[in-house]
Design an enzyme around this catalytic site. Sequence first.
Site, PDB file in Angstrom:
ATOM      1  N   PRO A  52      -3.767  12.102  48.170  1.00  0.00           N
ATOM      2  CA  PRO A  52      -4.524  12.811  49.044  1.00  0.00           C
ATOM      3  C   PRO A  52      -4.801  14.192  48.170  1.00  0.00           C
ATOM      4  O   PRO A  52      -5.048  15.515  48.697  1.00  0.00           O
ATOM      5  CB  PRO A  52      -4.421  13.458  50.530  1.00  0.00           C
ATOM      6  CG  PRO A  52      -2.790  13.591  49.860  1.00  0.00           C
ATOM      7  CD  PRO A  52      -2.560  12.442  48.954  1.00  0.00           C
ATOM      8  N   CYS A  53      -5.551  13.749  47.804  1.00  0.00           N
ATOM      9  CA  CYS A  53      -6.743  14.791  46.679  1.00  0.00           C
ATOM     10  C   CYS A  53      -7.309  16.140  46.839  1.00  0.00           C
ATOM     11  O   CYS A  53      -7.783  17.170  47.166  1.00  0.00           O
ATOM     12  CB  CYS A  53      -7.392  14.575  45.628  1.00  0.00           C
ATOM     13  SG  CYS A  53      -8.919  13.383  45.630  1.00  0.00           S
TER      14      CYS A  53
END
Length: 105
Positions: A52-53
């Site tokens: 989940p950048c």
Amino acid sequence: MTTFEKVYEAVKSIPEGSVATYGQVAEAIGSRRLSRVVGYALHVNPEPGVIPCHRVVKKDGEVSGAFAFGGGRRQAELLREEGVGFVDETHVDMERYRVPFLPLV
């Protein structure tokens, strides 16, 4: 484990509905001086749906205009979908949504 793999593991530890800064991720992988390396790693994220950048923001809470998967507006949209609050259009409310620390990787 490579540096990029460490970055990805640290980012996976950011809970949904929270954010961390590039510096926090760098600190979790061993050196706060690696903040830019964190950015490079996230820009080439091999698994955007898994890593989940979008939960990584600048130290002042600003979303990244260079977000690799749709730009800053998309990053903000993803965060809002998780319930993250903003103080304006581009800055996360860091007092409420920043994780206090990330575990060392």
